[in-house]
Motif scaffolding. Structure first.
Motif, short mmCIF file in Angstrom:
data_model
loop_
_atom_site.label_atom_id
_atom_site.label_comp_id
_atom_site.label_asym_id
_atom_site.label_seq_id
_atom_site.Cartn_x
_atom_site.Cartn_y
_atom_site.Cartn_z
N UNK A 1 1.62 -4.67 12.51
CA UNK A 1 1.90 -3.67 11.49
C UNK A 1 1.73 -4.31 10.13
N UNK A 2 0.93 -3.69 9.29
CA UNK A 2 0.74 -4.17 7.93
C UNK A 2 1.64 -3.37 6.99
N UNK A 3 1.90 -3.87 5.77
CA UNK A 3 2.72 -3.10 4.84
C UNK A 3 2.11 -1.73 4.52
N UNK A 4 0.80 -1.64 4.51
CA UNK A 4 0.16 -0.34 4.25
C UNK A 4 0.44 0.66 5.35
N UNK A 5 0.54 0.18 6.58
CA UNK A 5 0.84 1.07 7.70
C UNK A 5 2.23 1.67 7.58
N UNK A 6 3.13 0.92 7.00
CA UNK A 6 4.51 1.40 6.87
C UNK A 6 4.59 2.61 5.94
N UNK A 7 3.78 2.61 4.89
CA UNK A 7 3.89 3.68 3.91
C UNK A 7 2.95 4.85 4.21
N UNK A 8 1.78 4.59 4.76
CA UNK A 8 0.85 5.68 5.02
C UNK A 8 1.20 6.43 6.30
N UNK A 9 1.65 5.75 7.29
CA UNK A 9 1.95 6.41 8.56
C UNK A 9 3.43 6.57 8.81
#
Length: 139
Positions: free
Chosen positions: A43-51
């Motif tokens: 899990x990347x930090x971008x995945x946390x906010x977009x998904x």
């Protein structure tokens, strides 16, 4: 075998065992370890906010309904407080789940039967033309 040959073979075995201990540095313990393949999600930090919404929706879909969750929580709390013994709580929880699933399956079957009935009209409700005689008069 005679006693002398038996004694000689035991002495040779003892000497062989001592030689192995000298070369191995003592006794050897062979251990086998298991290395199971466990997938670890990346899990990347971008995945946390977009998904975030999709992930939250997926996580909450695994939980039971709030009413059911409260019921099982109360049952567990009563067990932890000592008001119920754990086998009784387990039996009550399992029976509740079985009955709930059976009622749900029965309700789905009834709904499916009603939908099937509505899709195909009854034979008496069909409009049929009265049969007319096909006789022709001869002149």
């Amino acid at each position: 075998m005679t006693a002398a040959t038996q004694e000689a073979s035991e002495q040779r075995r003892d000497e062989a065992a001592q030689d192995q201990e000298k070369h191995a540095g003592g006794k050897v313990l062979h251990m086998h370890t298991a290395h199971p393949q466990i997938p670890i999600p990346y899990v990347t930090p971008g995945d946390l906010f977009t998904g975030a919404r999709a992930g939250a929706r997926a996580a909450t879909s695994l939980l039971p309904a709030p009413r059911k969750l409260a019921y099982y929580g109360l049952l567990g709390g009563m067990t932890a407080a000592g008001l119920l013994e754990w086998p009784v709580a387990l039996a009550v929880g399992a029976a509740t789940e079985v009955i709930t699933r059976e009622q749900g399956a029965r309700a789905r079957a009834e709904r499916g039967e009603q939908e099937r009935r509505q899709a195909t009209p009854e034979p008496s409700a069909r409009m049929t033309e009265p049969s007319r005689p096909t006789h022709t008069a001869m002149a």
